[in-house]
Design a protein around this motif. Sequence first.
Motif, PDB file in Angstrom:
ATOM      1  N   ASP A 175       0.810  -1.219   0.000  1.00 62.84           N
ATOM      2  CA  ASP A 175       0.000   0.000   0.000  1.00 62.84           C
ATOM      3  C   ASP A 175       0.844   1.270   0.000  1.00 62.84           C
ATOM      4  O   ASP A 175       0.476   2.269  -0.622  1.00 62.84           O
ATOM      5  CB  ASP A 175      -0.955   0.004   1.201  1.00 62.84           C
ATOM      6  CG  ASP A 175      -2.172  -0.877   0.972  1.00 62.84           C
ATOM      7  OD1 ASP A 175      -2.301  -1.409  -0.148  1.00 62.84           O
ATOM      8  OD2 ASP A 175      -2.986  -1.044   1.906  1.00 62.84           O
ATOM      9  N   LYS A 181       2.108   1.842  -3.465  1.00 64.64           N
ATOM     10  CA  LYS A 181       1.059   2.403  -4.331  1.00 64.64           C
ATOM     11  C   LYS A 181       1.174   3.925  -4.360  1.00 64.64           C
ATOM     12  O   LYS A 181       1.179   4.550  -5.426  1.00 64.64           O
ATOM     13  CB  LYS A 181      -0.329   2.025  -3.811  1.00 64.64           C
ATOM     14  CG  LYS A 181      -0.776   0.594  -4.014  1.00 64.64           C
ATOM     15  CD  LYS A 181      -2.183   0.441  -3.443  1.00 64.64           C
ATOM     16  CE  LYS A 181      -2.808  -0.910  -3.687  1.00 64.64           C
ATOM     17  NZ  LYS A 181      -2.137  -2.019  -3.041  1.00 64.64           N
ATOM     18  N   ASP A 182       1.250   4.519  -3.175  1.00 65.25           N
ATOM     19  CA  ASP A 182       1.323   5.983  -3.073  1.00 65.25           C
ATOM     20  C   ASP A 182       2.603   6.503  -3.714  1.00 65.25           C
ATOM     21  O   ASP A 182       2.593   7.538  -4.383  1.00 65.25           O
ATOM     22  CB  ASP A 182       1.266   6.418  -1.604  1.00 65.25           C
ATOM     23  CG  ASP A 182      -0.066   6.062  -0.945  1.00 65.25           C
ATOM     24  OD1 ASP A 182      -1.049   5.859  -1.687  1.00 65.25           O
ATOM     25  OD2 ASP A 182      -0.109   5.978   0.298  1.00 65.25           O
ATOM     26  N   LYS A 199      -7.564   2.686  -2.183  1.00 66.33           N
ATOM     27  CA  LYS A 199      -6.889   3.989  -2.169  1.00 66.33           C
ATOM     28  C   LYS A 199      -7.741   5.050  -2.883  1.00 66.33           C
ATOM     29  O   LYS A 199      -7.506   5.346  -4.069  1.00 66.33           O
ATOM     30  CB  LYS A 199      -5.517   3.871  -2.845  1.00 66.33           C
ATOM     31  CG  LYS A 199      -4.485   3.088  -2.057  1.00 66.33           C
ATOM     32  CD  LYS A 199      -3.979   3.908  -0.879  1.00 66.33           C
ATOM     33  CE  LYS A 199      -2.861   3.223  -0.137  1.00 66.33           C
ATOM     34  NZ  LYS A 199      -2.319   4.068   0.941  1.00 66.33           N
ATOM     35  N   ASN A 229      -5.793   7.805  -4.695  1.00 67.71           N
ATOM     36  CA  ASN A 229      -5.192   7.332  -5.936  1.00 67.71           C
ATOM     37  C   ASN A 229      -6.238   7.213  -7.041  1.00 67.71           C
ATOM     38  O   ASN A 229      -5.958   7.482  -8.212  1.00 67.71           O
ATOM     39  CB  ASN A 229      -4.515   5.974  -5.730  1.00 67.71           C
ATOM     40  CG  ASN A 229      -3.286   6.058  -4.853  1.00 67.71           C
ATOM     41  OD1 ASN A 229      -2.841   7.151  -4.499  1.00 67.71           O
ATOM     42  ND2 ASN A 229      -2.727   4.907  -4.494  1.00 67.71           N
TER      43      ASN A 229
END
Length: 467
Positions: free
Chosen positions: A324, A327-328, A367, A370
């Motif tokens: 996770d 991802k960011d 997210k 996102n």
Amino acid sequence: MACKWITQETFDAVVQENISEFDLNPEEALNEAIQQFESQGVDLTNIIKVVKIQSEENEDATGHTILQTLESLRKNVESSSVSSVSELLIQFGDQCKQGMAHRYLAGQKSAYSVVLKAWQLLEADREGLLNALYAMSSLTDGQPDLIEGVGLKLLVCVMQNYSSDAEVTLLAIRLTRHVCLKHEQNRQDLVKEGVLRHLTGAISNHGADPDVVREACSALKIMTFDDDIRVPFGHAHDHAKMIVLENAGLKLLIEAAKDFADNTGVLSELCATISRLCVRNEFCQDVVDLGGLNFMVALLADCIDNQELVKQVLSALRAIAGNDDVKDAIVNSGGTYLIVLAMTRHICNAQVCDQGCAALSMLALRKPENCKVIMEGGGALAALQAMKVHPKDSGVQKQACMVIRNLVSRTQDFSQPILEMGAESLILQARSTHKDCDDVAKAALRDLGCKIELRELWTGQKGSLAH
């Protein structure tokens, strides 16, 4: 689909019968035999489709060329004629490369044991060893079952004893790759013998040699496959962990990638291998910490027109996005924009669209922030466009449905804009066309707020039976 098999001898006998009994010329006799067997549903994949050599004067000269070479090799190995054996190994290897049928026939005639003895005879002679490795690699391509314990141990010994020799290392790794593809037991046996150390060591020792690096990456990647249908559970995950934790695999590959900025073939293989190694949350983070993410984003921007490289970079981004925090990091580095750009640029390539959608799907999962970036960057539109262009590709359809589902599952505000892009009809089409898309398509339609026809698979009653 053909399901019957015949031996090479049976095929050759029919060809000869067509010549002697029906007075056909060799080419006509061969074509007649091929048509005859194919009409009966016989699979001729492993059959050499040429007229066998006939010699009335010399019985030993009768047969297919590869078997004649094999017989000569056997005799010279028995007489320990080193120079002749070395030359014949090259000839035999070249003939094996003519096709799977040639390799199969040779394998059926005990070629492995002959080549193994030749290898043992020439082990101390570098040129002879190179030829033995070449012949064995050519023979086992597509036939990993041929090799056994002695050959595997000999292979690892060669990698250890000739670790500083790039040419020997290259052929030894190629042989490793051939005997490990679709063969779990060989993989496990070689790992126990320490082959992972030698594969990563090859990249360290020969980091400037593109052929060695590429071959070693390919072999490491195969060690993480679970492709042997005969084995219910493989050790793919364990092997990936060993490559990373015990052999510093990720650091090694990322450092190696920086030395091949202009070699897209090597970079593709490096990215493909990195994606196979990211099997744990911390490994994904390691890629970022080691500079791998920045490198891949820059690579995607610089090589956006190279389809194969783009596909592998997208695959790697998808893999590390399992974390996770990563991802960011991908989104913050501008990765989303580049993924959408890659998909748009290569919209006609199903594999790029598949990997692009898969990467976007991972970035959107759990997210909402996102998802906003993906929407604003045209990600939903790119996914739907991929569905339009590749209606028959179940992979693209499934991953695109996943993108849509993940975008709207926690952000309902995106549902209406996506529906206005024509999502509902495309998802319904995917659901009706591809059975393996049914669950994810249904989930996407549900989260979009569309009416779904639920199919009750079993009510608990049938005739007089009741649950």
